[in-house]
Design an enzyme around this catalytic site. Sequence first.
Site, mmCIF file in Angstrom:
data_model
loop_
_atom_site.group_PDB
_atom_site.id
_atom_site.type_symbol
_atom_site.label_atom_id
_atom_site.label_comp_id
_atom_site.label_asym_id
_atom_site.label_seq_id
_atom_site.Cartn_x
_atom_site.Cartn_y
_atom_site.Cartn_z
ATOM 1 N N PRO A 2 41.225 37.448 51.227
ATOM 2 C CA PRO A 2 40.245 36.873 51.611
ATOM 3 C C PRO A 2 39.166 36.601 50.612
ATOM 4 O O PRO A 2 39.089 35.432 50.105
ATOM 5 C CB PRO A 2 39.624 37.721 52.626
ATOM 6 C CG PRO A 2 40.304 38.950 52.604
ATOM 7 C CD PRO A 2 41.308 38.801 51.330
ATOM 8 N N GLU A 3 38.504 37.506 50.019
ATOM 9 C CA GLU A 3 37.170 36.819 49.671
ATOM 10 C C GLU A 3 37.316 35.958 48.446
ATOM 11 O O GLU A 3 38.451 35.804 47.916
ATOM 12 C CB GLU A 3 36.472 38.183 49.041
ATOM 13 C CG GLU A 3 36.204 39.032 50.195
ATOM 14 C CD GLU A 3 34.511 39.253 50.469
ATOM 15 O OE1 GLU A 3 33.778 38.847 49.720
ATOM 16 O OE2 GLU A 3 34.392 40.371 51.123
#
Length: 274
Positions: A2-3
């Site tokens: 994700p990030e």
Amino acid sequence: MPELPEVEVLRLSLARRLPGRQIARVDVRSPALREPLDRKVLRSLLAGRSIERLRRRAKYLLIDVEGGSTLVIHLGMSGRLTLIDRDQPVVAHEHLALQLDGDQRLRLVDPRRFGLAFALPSATLEDDRHFAHLGIEPLGDELDGAYLRAQARGRRGPIKTFLMDGGVVVGVGNIYASEALWRVRVHPRRSVARIGAATWQRLADAARSTLSDAIAEGGTTLNDFSDGDGNAGYFQVSLAVYGQDGKACPRCGRTIRKIVQANRSSFYCPGCQH
DNA sequence: CGTAGACCCTGCGCGC
DNA sequence: TGCGCGCAGGGTCTAC
């Protein structure tokens, strides 16, 4: 995966390998992502085209091909995009595969199916609904204290939630929101109405540096997204508070705590964050 | 309008 | 060992 730092490191890595390669075939193996994959559009806009460059907007990876079309990929919570040998077996949750000229394929694996993959024809990108309401990028100089302060004017709510509001600034995810707040000693539950101009500036700087430090660290610890098993993706950066509840704060020694805000875990030090 | 909460889905680690 | 539970780094939608 994700990030934003992971997405950016992935972009940098793929930017060294993909430009100039032709997409020989587009295989939609399992269309069920957050939005169903559109086999027809993906094929008509991508098949037979050469990849020109890779860009990123928020956590969306943008793969531009000749003729102006763009493949947009979002990895959600569990997505992984890897470049592997063509003869690697298809694995579970392999939703999309681009067979490239030569002997490799670029595959998207996403067990939780929160990810996205779609193709856009030229020039429609900023009008697309996925991008229309996004806030500013966090790595450029648009992000500063004055901007955050202006955005927060008239709003209430806790600073952690505000930092994660993609309509304000994109790319500050759950890990780096906690980390940035620790850097500036601000409690995640502090109301945005109780933050002064100087603190807004420190917050803007901390958000940017937390992300860029992670990108730098990720770029060194992880330099190859084309490992044989396709498991490359997450990289571990040194985190002061995220996931460290019960441990000692590296700054003041107090025990790091975990709370829940907007259904997401937040981590902070009760000793030095107020 | 802004904000809080539910929700989408699978896999993993932990405690019993 | 096996099982159930809670939790996971994404975003979006609805109800207040």
